[in-house]
Design a protein around this motif. Structure first.
Motif, PDB file in Angstrom:
ATOM      1  N   ARG A  63     -14.776  23.637   5.941  1.00 60.52           N
ATOM      2  CA  ARG A  63     -14.090  22.998   4.816  1.00 60.52           C
ATOM      3  C   ARG A  63     -13.047  23.925   4.201  1.00 60.52           C
ATOM      4  O   ARG A  63     -12.023  23.479   3.718  1.00 60.52           O
ATOM      5  CB  ARG A  63     -15.097  22.565   3.761  1.00 60.52           C
ATOM      6  CG  ARG A  63     -15.452  21.098   3.922  1.00 60.52           C
ATOM      7  CD  ARG A  63     -16.322  20.650   2.804  1.00 60.52           C
ATOM      8  NE  ARG A  63     -17.575  21.387   2.826  1.00 60.52           N
ATOM      9  CZ  ARG A  63     -18.400  21.454   1.800  1.00 60.52           C
ATOM     10  NH1 ARG A  63     -18.101  20.855   0.674  1.00 60.52           N
ATOM     11  NH2 ARG A  63     -19.533  22.110   1.901  1.00 60.52           N
ATOM     12  N   ALA A  64     -13.337  25.223   4.257  1.00 62.87           N
ATOM     13  CA  ALA A  64     -12.360  26.187   3.743  1.00 62.87           C
ATOM     14  C   ALA A  64     -11.085  26.142   4.570  1.00 62.87           C
ATOM     15  O   ALA A  64     -10.022  26.493   4.112  1.00 62.87           O
ATOM     16  CB  ALA A  64     -12.942  27.600   3.761  1.00 62.87           C
ATOM     17  N   LYS A  91     -16.573  26.596  -3.581  1.00 59.76           N
ATOM     18  CA  LYS A  91     -17.163  25.253  -3.570  1.00 59.76           C
ATOM     19  C   LYS A  91     -17.499  24.790  -2.149  1.00 59.76           C
ATOM     20  O   LYS A  91     -17.341  23.627  -1.804  1.00 59.76           O
ATOM     21  CB  LYS A  91     -16.262  24.247  -4.286  1.00 59.76           C
ATOM     22  CG  LYS A  91     -16.893  23.853  -5.629  1.00 59.76           C
ATOM     23  CD  LYS A  91     -16.182  22.725  -6.310  1.00 59.76           C
ATOM     24  CE  LYS A  91     -16.281  21.491  -5.513  1.00 59.76           C
ATOM     25  NZ  LYS A  91     -16.451  20.230  -6.126  1.00 59.76           N
ATOM     26  N   LEU A  92     -17.949  25.737  -1.328  1.00 59.82           N
ATOM     27  CA  LEU A  92     -18.448  25.344  -0.010  1.00 59.82           C
ATOM     28  C   LEU A  92     -19.829  24.729  -0.171  1.00 59.82           C
ATOM     29  O   LEU A  92     -20.300  23.984   0.668  1.00 59.82           O
ATOM     30  CB  LEU A  92     -18.520  26.551   0.928  1.00 59.82           C
ATOM     31  CG  LEU A  92     -17.174  27.124   1.348  1.00 59.82           C
ATOM     32  CD1 LEU A  92     -17.351  28.354   2.214  1.00 59.82           C
ATOM     33  CD2 LEU A  92     -16.354  26.080   2.080  1.00 59.82           C
ATOM     34  N   ILE A  93     -20.509  25.082  -1.255  1.00 56.89           N
ATOM     35  CA  ILE A  93     -21.744  24.405  -1.631  1.00 56.89           C
ATOM     36  C   ILE A  93     -21.600  23.969  -3.080  1.00 56.89           C
ATOM     37  O   ILE A  93     -20.768  24.497  -3.818  1.00 56.89           O
ATOM     38  CB  ILE A  93     -22.980  25.317  -1.458  1.00 56.89           C
ATOM     39  CG1 ILE A  93     -22.737  26.675  -2.115  1.00 56.89           C
ATOM     40  CG2 ILE A  93     -23.327  25.507  -0.002  1.00 56.89           C
ATOM     41  CD1 ILE A  93     -23.922  27.601  -2.039  1.00 56.89           C
ATOM     42  N   PHE A 111     -13.391  15.482  -2.750  1.00 51.93           N
ATOM     43  CA  PHE A 111     -13.057  16.177  -1.515  1.00 51.93           C
ATOM     44  C   PHE A 111     -11.545  16.238  -1.313  1.00 51.93           C
ATOM     45  O   PHE A 111     -10.974  17.264  -0.977  1.00 51.93           O
ATOM     46  CB  PHE A 111     -13.708  15.473  -0.321  1.00 51.93           C
ATOM     47  CG  PHE A 111     -13.227  16.016   0.994  1.00 51.93           C
ATOM     48  CD1 PHE A 111     -13.683  17.232   1.459  1.00 51.93           C
ATOM     49  CD2 PHE A 111     -12.281  15.326   1.742  1.00 51.93           C
ATOM     50  CE1 PHE A 111     -13.225  17.751   2.648  1.00 51.93           C
ATOM     51  CE2 PHE A 111     -11.818  15.841   2.936  1.00 51.93           C
ATOM     52  CZ  PHE A 111     -12.297  17.053   3.388  1.00 51.93           C
ATOM     53  N   ARG A 162      -7.889  24.155  -1.324  1.00 49.71           N
ATOM     54  CA  ARG A 162      -8.672  25.006  -0.427  1.00 49.71           C
ATOM     55  C   ARG A 162      -7.813  25.978   0.383  1.00 49.71           C
ATOM     56  O   ARG A 162      -8.292  27.035   0.775  1.00 49.71           O
ATOM     57  CB  ARG A 162      -9.482  24.151   0.540  1.00 49.71           C
ATOM     58  CG  ARG A 162     -10.742  23.622  -0.058  1.00 49.71           C
ATOM     59  CD  ARG A 162     -11.759  23.296   0.998  1.00 49.71           C
ATOM     60  NE  ARG A 162     -12.815  22.453   0.472  1.00 49.71           N
ATOM     61  CZ  ARG A 162     -13.808  22.906  -0.261  1.00 49.71           C
ATOM     62  NH1 ARG A 162     -13.882  24.185  -0.548  1.00 49.71           N
ATOM     63  NH2 ARG A 162     -14.728  22.092  -0.710  1.00 49.71           N
ATOM     64  N   MET A 186      -7.843  29.410  -0.957  1.00 50.41           N
ATOM     65  CA  MET A 186      -9.077  30.206  -1.021  1.00 50.41           C
ATOM     66  C   MET A 186      -9.714  30.235   0.363  1.00 50.41           C
ATOM     67  O   MET A 186      -9.867  29.221   1.019  1.00 50.41           O
ATOM     68  CB  MET A 186     -10.046  29.596  -2.039  1.00 50.41           C
ATOM     69  CG  MET A 186     -10.005  28.081  -2.116  1.00 50.41           C
ATOM     70  SD  MET A 186     -11.392  27.356  -2.984  1.00 50.41           S
ATOM     71  CE  MET A 186     -11.097  27.792  -4.626  1.00 50.41           C
TER      72      MET A 186
END
Lengths: 311, 310
Positions: free
Chosen positions: A214-215, B55-57, B76, B83, B86
Motif C-alpha cells: 500500500r505504501a 497508516k499501513l495498519i 483509501f 502515500r 511516505m
C-alpha cells in the motif's frame, strides 16, 4: 530463446519416460493376463488345444523372447496400431478414439472449472480472513472435498434434470451438456485448490513486500492479486497436473451417471475380460495425454515463475 | 514544524475489547528534516508505531497527522494520494521483495502506480537511483534472490526513495548487515537526507547505529514511550534507557566491559496492570510506580521522561 530451449529439453526428457512406461505397460499386462495365447484363443471362442495354442503362439510371435515381442509391439504402437480388440473385433485405436475425446473434454472442463472457482474464492477468503466470508468458504471447501462425486452427480441430476428439467438426464457425450458432469467432477478439486491457494496466500500475505504494498500505491486487494496470486498459484498448477492424470484415465461413476460415453467405462469392461490390446492401447493413450498436459503446465510454470531457467 | 505527528495513539492486535496494546498512549512528533531514532527491545512496538505512522495498519485509538493534515480516518482513495510522500524500508530479508520480480520491476513499481513516466524515463530514474545507493546497472535484471544481503538492503532503500518521499520509515534497515556495510548504508541514508531533505523515523535496536545518524532518540518499552532524548549525547535519565545505552556493544573485543546489572533479569515481565510499565524490571521501583501511571514530562528543553523518580 532460453524458454524455447527449456521447452525442447522437456520434450526430449519425455522420451525416456514414454519408453519406461510402455515397457512396464507391456510387461505387466502380459504377466497379469496369464497365458496370452490361452486368453487370445478363448476370446475367439476356440477351445485351446496343444496344436491351436502352438499355432497362435507362432502367429502372435509369442515364442520370441519378451524384449523382441516388446520391440515389435512398440513399432506398431508408434503407428498407433495396438491390434484388434478381443471383445469387439474392431481396431483398438478406433475403439479408443471414439471414446477418448469425450473423456478429454470432461477432464479439461473439470480442471478449468476447478481453477475458475478456486481463484476468486481463495482471494476472497484471504482478503476477509478470519471473518464471515473466510469461514463460509472454509466450511464449504471442507464439505466439497469430502462429498463423494457420484452422490453430488446424482443430486445435481435429480435437481436440474428431474425437478427443474433444464438439463438432459442423458448427456450423451454432447459438448453442450458438459456442464453438469464437469461441474460435479470439479467440486472436489475446486475445494482442494481453494484450500491450498488460501493457505499459500495467507502465508505470503504476511511477508513485508505485501504488507507494505500500500505504501507503493497498491490497494490490499491489488497487492494480493499482483504479488500474492502469482506466487501462491504454483503449487496449485502442480496439483492440476497430477489430478489431470486421474481425470483423463476416465471417471467410471460420473460417466455412468451422466451417460457420458467416455473411456473409463470401456477400459473397465475390457480389463474384466483381459482384452489385452485394448488395455495396452488405453495405457499408452492416457499416458500421452497426461504427458502432454504436464508439458503445457511446465510452460505455464515458466511464464509465471520467470526464474526457472536451464540449469 | 512536525511532518508527522501521532497523538495519544493506541494499537491492539486483539479484535474485540483490547486488553494488551502493542502501542499504548503514544504521542510523538517528527520534525521536518530530522532523523528520529526509535529504540527498544524486540517486541516493544517499534515496528507497529512505524507502520501506524504510514497508516499501513489502522490505529485502535488516537490520531495520526501528516504534513499538517489529520489522516487517521482518510479513505483509501484519499490516503493513496499522500502515500507517495511516505515510504518504508525494511530489513533487507528476502521477504521484502516479490521473489519473481527483477530489480527493475521492484524499483519501478511505485512509479508505475504513481507516475506516468515513459519507460525510457523510468529506466533513467532507476539507474540514477541505483547509483545513489551505490549499485550499478548490471544489477537491474537480477532477482532479489540473486543479490547479497547488503545489495538487497540497498534495493529496498532505492525502492523507497524513487518517488522522493518526504518521510521514510527505516524499520531495522541496518540490522541484518555486517558492521562495514552498516556504516556504508547509514552513510547513504544520511547523505540522501542532506541532499534531498528527507525526514526519517529510524527504528533500530542497535544503539551504535542510532548514535551515528539520529538527531533525537525516542525510547520505547512495552508499547509506551519512556523517554525522548533531545540529542544522541544527552544524558539518559530513565532507568530503562540507561540500561539500553549501557548494552551498546564495543566493536573492539580487546576492550572488555564489566557486566552491569541494570534491571531485574528474572520474574514476571508481562504487561503490568496500572503503574509504570517498567516496574517489574526496574531496580528502583517504589510503591508509587506500581499504582500511579506516569506520562512523559518535559524535564529540560526537548528532553521528555516518563518516570516517577525524576
Amino acid at each position: 530463446m532460453k524458454r524455447l530451449k527449456l521447452i525442447l529439453l522437456r520434450i526430449v526428457q519425455i522420451i525416456p519416460v514414454l519408453l519406461i512406461v510402455t515397457m512396464l505397460a507391456f510387461w505387466l499386462s502380459n504377466v497379469s493376463a496369464g497365458d496370452v495365447a490361452n486368453v487370445t484363443l478363448q476370446s475367439k471362442g476356440i477351445q485351446p488345444t496343444e496344436e491351436s495354442l502352438a499355432a497362435i503362439r507362432e502367429e502372435l510371435g509369442l515364442n520370441d523372447p519378451l524384449p523382441v515381442q516388446y520391440i515389435n509391439w512398440l513399432k506398431k504402437a508408434c503407428r498407433l496400431d495396438f491390434g484388434v480388440s478381443f471383445q469387439t473385433n474392431r481396431p483398438v485405436t478406433e475403439e479408443i478414439f471414439s471414446r477418448f475425446p469425450a473423456t478429454l473434454e470432461l477432464a479439461i472442463s473439470a480442471s478449468l472449472l476447478a481453477v475458475i472457482f478456486a481463484i476468486p474464492l481463495a482471494l476472497l477468503a484471504t482478503r476477509y480472513r478470519d471473518s464471515a466470508p473466510d469461514h463460509v468458504i472454509r466450511v464449504m471447501s471442507s464439505i466439497g472435498a469430502t462429498m463423494p462425486d457420484f452422490w453430488i452427480g446424482l443430486m445435481l441430476l435429480y435437481f436440474f434434470g428431474v425437478q427443474l428439467k433444464i438439463a438432459p438426464i442423458v448427456a450423451g457425450s454432447k459438448i453442450q451438456n458438459i456442464f453438469l458432469p464437469a461441474f460435479t467432477l470439479s467440486i472436489q478439486y475446486a475445494a482442494t485448490y481453494t484450500r491450498v491457494l488460501r493457505g499459500n496466500l495467507v502465508e505470503i500475505n504476511r511477508l513485508d513486500y505485501i504488507k507494505a504494498a500500500r505504501a507503493r500505491g497498491l490497494s490490499e486487494g491489488g497487492a494480493l492479486v499482483k504479488h500474492g496470486l502469482k506466487n501462491a498459484i504454483l503449487p496449485v498448477i502442480t496439483l492440476i497436473g497430477v489430478n489431470f492424470g486421474k481425470l483423463v484415465g476416465g471417471q467410471v461413476a460420473i460417466e455412468t451417471i451422466f451417460s457420458w460415453n467416455g473411456i473409463g467405462q470401456f477400459a473397465i469392461s475390457c480389463m474384466k475380460v483381459k482384452d489385452l490390446p485394448v488395455i495396452q492401447g488405453y495405457i499408452i493413450i492416457v499416458l500421452l495425454a497426461y504427458v502432454i498436459v504436464n508439458l503445457i503446465l511446465d510452460v505455464v510454470y515458466m511464464y509465471i515463475d520467470p526464474r526457472i531457467e536451464v540449469e | 514544524m512536525n511532518i508527522v505527528e501521532v497523538k495519544s495513539l493506541y494499537k491492539s492486535y486483539t479484535k474485540s475489547k483490547p486488553t494488551k496494546y502493542a502501542v499504548h498512549n503514544v504521542s510523538l512528533g517528527i520534525e521536518h528534516g530530522e532523523i528520529l531514532g526509535l529504540v527498544g527491545e524486540s517486541g516493544c512496538g517499534k515496528s507497529t508505531l512505524g507502520a501506524l505512522m504510514l497508516k499501513l495498519i489502522e490505529p485502535t485509538k488516537g490520531e495520526i497527522w501528516f504534513d499538517g493534515k489529520n489522516i487517521t480516518n482518510l479513505t483509501f482513495r484519499n490516503m493513496r494520494k499522500i502515500r507517495s510522500h511516505m515510504q518504508i524500508v525494511f530489513q533487507g530479508s528476502s521477504n521484502a521483495f516479490n521473489p519473481y520480480h527483477t530489480v527493475r520491476q521492484i524499483i519501478s513499481e511505485p512509479m508505475d502506480n504513481y507516475t506516468k513516466f515513459s519507460s525510457a524515463e523510468k529506466e533513467r530514474k532507476i539507474l540514477a537511483c541505483l547509483e545513489s545507493v551505490g549499485l550499478g546497472a548490471e544489477h537491474i535484471e537480477r532477482y532479489s534472490g540473486e543479490l547479497s544481503g547488503g545489495q538487497r538492503q540497498r534495493i529496498g532503500i532505492a525502492r523507497a526513495l524513487i518517488l522522493d518521499p518526504k518521510f521514510v520509515v527505516c524499520d531495522e534497515a541496518v540490522s541484518s548487515v555486517d558492521y562495514g556495510l552498516k556504516k556504508q548504508i547509514l552513510k547513504i541514508l544520511y547523505d540522501l537526507k542532506q541532499e534531498k531533505g528527507f525526514t526519517y523515523l529510524f527504528i533500530s535496536h542497535d544503539m551504535a547505529a542510532i548514535n551515528a545518524v539520529c538527531d533525537r532518540v525516542a525510547v520505547m518499552y512495552l508499547g509506551n514511550l519512556v523517554e525522548i532524548l533531545p540529542s544522541t549525547d544527552a544524558t539518559a535519565l530513565h532507568p530503562y534507557t540507561k540500561a539500553l545505552m549501557a548494552a551498546t556493544l564495543e566493536p573492539d573485543p580487546k576492550i572488555k566491559k564489566k557486566k552491569l546489572v541494570l534491571f531485574n533479569e528474572s520474574g514476571d515481565f508481562s504487561y503490568p496492570h496500572g503503574g509504570c510499565p517498567f516496574q517489574s524490571r526496574c531496580l528502583y521501583a517504589s510503591e508509587k510506580c506500581r499504582t500511579e501511571d506516569q506520562l512523559l514530562r518535559e524535564i529540560s528543553d526537548g528532553h521528555f521522561v516518563a518516570c516517577h523518580l525524576i
